[in-house]
Motif scaffolding. Structure first.
Motif, mmCIF file in Angstrom:
data_model
loop_
_atom_site.group_PDB
_atom_site.id
_atom_site.type_symbol
_atom_site.label_atom_id
_atom_site.label_comp_id
_atom_site.label_asym_id
_atom_site.label_seq_id
_atom_site.Cartn_x
_atom_site.Cartn_y
_atom_site.Cartn_z
ATOM 1 N N LYS A 1 91.464 -26.987 20.872
ATOM 2 C CA LYS A 1 92.387 -26.250 21.469
ATOM 3 C C LYS A 1 91.871 -24.797 21.833
ATOM 4 O O LYS A 1 92.006 -24.508 23.153
ATOM 5 C CB LYS A 1 93.794 -25.931 20.658
ATOM 6 N N LYS B 1 91.788 -25.062 11.415
ATOM 7 C CA LYS B 1 92.968 -24.299 11.522
ATOM 8 C C LYS B 1 92.654 -23.161 12.627
ATOM 9 O O LYS B 1 93.404 -22.524 13.453
ATOM 10 C CB LYS B 1 93.132 -23.546 10.164
ATOM 11 N N SER C 1 90.801 -23.400 14.897
ATOM 12 C CA SER C 1 90.707 -23.696 16.610
ATOM 13 C C SER C 1 92.335 -24.012 17.019
ATOM 14 O O SER C 1 92.259 -24.013 18.267
ATOM 15 C CB SER C 1 90.235 -25.321 16.412
ATOM 16 N N GLU C 2 93.315 -23.861 16.132
ATOM 17 C CA GLU C 2 94.688 -23.874 16.535
ATOM 18 C C GLU C 2 95.234 -22.477 16.946
ATOM 19 O O GLU C 2 96.241 -22.421 17.576
ATOM 20 C CB GLU C 2 95.650 -24.550 15.408
#
Length: 136
Positions: free
Chosen positions: A92, A132, A134-135
């Motif tokens: 993301k 985590k 990357s979110e």
DNA sequence: GCCAACGTTGGC
DNA sequence: GCCAACGTTGGC
């Protein structure tokens, strides 16, 4: 569940977008014994963080192993191996090297400890920490 | 088998 | 473009 890994690629040579376009690719050209040992330990289905070196300096996507180690056809000595990787998904948001270095949970990440290693293992808790990030 | 010289990688 | 880290090579 399988193991987790991290591979580096210069996006100018082969970016994550190229892997997505191609559907899969032969991960060859590794000429380092430590990296080759990791390649040999990869199993089909293992997930792999895809890191852009030189430009980007960030983990940008997730790939998976679709073919286990076989002799690298580009290696005239026959000492090194290749695997095949296929794309899973783009992150993301990319996870930058500087942010990984700043995260105490990743202090012992192999690619941070040994910067030049082009293929390195990622522990389950490190994998979770990076995903985590990357979110965010 | 040691170690100096050299080459490569990759962050800065 | 520079330099640090580190692996590899080759002379002894």
């Amino acid at each position: 569940m399988g193991n987790h890994w991290l591979v580096k690629s210069e996006p100018a040579k082969y970016a994550f977008a190229d892997l997505q376009r191609d559907g899969k690719t032969v991960w060859d050209g590794v000429r380092n014994n430590a990296a080759a040992l990791h390649l040999k330990a990869m199993k089909v289905g293992d997930e792999v963080l895809y890191y852009h070196s030189q430009e980007g300096l960030a983990v940008v996507g997730i790939a998976k192993v679709v073919k286990e180690a076989f002799p690298d056809a580009t290696d005239p000595t026959g000492r090194f191996v290749a695997v095949e990787l296929a794309p899973v998904r783009e992150l993301k948001s990319p996870v930058a090297l500087k942010d990984m270095k700043a995260n105490p949970a990743l202090a012992s990440l192999e690619m941070i400890r040994q910067g030049r290693l082009s293929v390195s293992p990622v522990r389950p808790e490190e994998w979770a920490a990076i995903l985590k990030m990357s979110e965010a």
